[in-house]
Enzyme design. Structure first.
Site, short mmCIF file in Angstrom:
data_model
loop_
_atom_site.label_atom_id
_atom_site.label_comp_id
_atom_site.label_asym_id
_atom_site.label_seq_id
_atom_site.Cartn_x
_atom_site.Cartn_y
_atom_site.Cartn_z
N ASP A 174 14.94 -35.48 6.96
CA ASP A 174 14.86 -36.95 7.23
C ASP A 174 15.33 -37.75 6.18
OD1 ASP A 174 14.37 -36.55 9.92
OD2 ASP A 174 12.14 -36.20 9.62
N ASP A 197 17.79 -38.07 15.52
CA ASP A 197 16.63 -38.38 16.18
C ASP A 197 17.03 -39.73 16.75
OD1 ASP A 197 14.83 -36.65 15.06
OD2 ASP A 197 14.42 -37.86 13.47
#
Length: 158
Positions: free
Chosen positions: A120, A139
């Site tokens: 991330d 995401d």
């Protein structure tokens, strides 16, 4: 023939996700930047994160069993969405949203297989609120795809 739209949208999501992770994590080396990299401060900052759970770090698990369980769930959801869209008379718009969802899920699966966790790097904060969470483009594709499927399921394209 219709399924090509689904496959191309999914492949595009995977490529964009993996390329963005490679550039930010390995080329810009965001992990070596203690405060992250300001892009549009404070709205958008690149901050390194390793997610062993699901969104927002929920269900964190550092075990191999948790890792493979999450891989299995992601693959099952991807296959389920693919089969569902194949069976119904899905509009092209639904096929694109389904492809984004599947591509995002598979992008995160690739991370779990390669690294043992999801990479991330996106952090968004606003209005004096310092958001501690990081996410990635996979995401975003998962969220946009799921939202699009909910909003446009069964509706005729305009």
């Amino acid at each position: 023939m219709r399924v090509r739209v689904l496959i191309w949208a999914g492949l595009a999501a995977i490529v964009i996700d993996q390329l963005s992770k490679y550039l930010v994590v390995h080329v810009l080396r965001v992990a070596d930047q203690p405060g992250g990299i300001d892009v549009l401060s404070p709205l958008l900052t690149f901050r390194y994160g390793e997610n062993r759970g699901i969104n927002f770090g929920l269900f964190q698990g550092n075990t191999e069993a948790a890792r493979w369980f999450l891989i299995g769930i992601s693959l099952a959801i991807s296959v389920g969405v693919f089969v569902w869209l194949w069976r119904i008379a899905a509009s092209q718009r639904m096929l694109v949203f389904g492809g984004l969802l599947i591509g995002g899920a598979l992008g995160n699966v690739i991370d779990r297989v390669l690294y043992g966790y999801v990479l991330d790097f996106l952090n968004m904060s606003c209005c004096g609120i310092d958001n501690p969470f990081v996410f990635n483009l996979a995401d975003v594709f998962i969220f946009a795809g799921a939202l699009g499927l909910v909003l446009f399921e069964g509706k005729k394209p305009s």
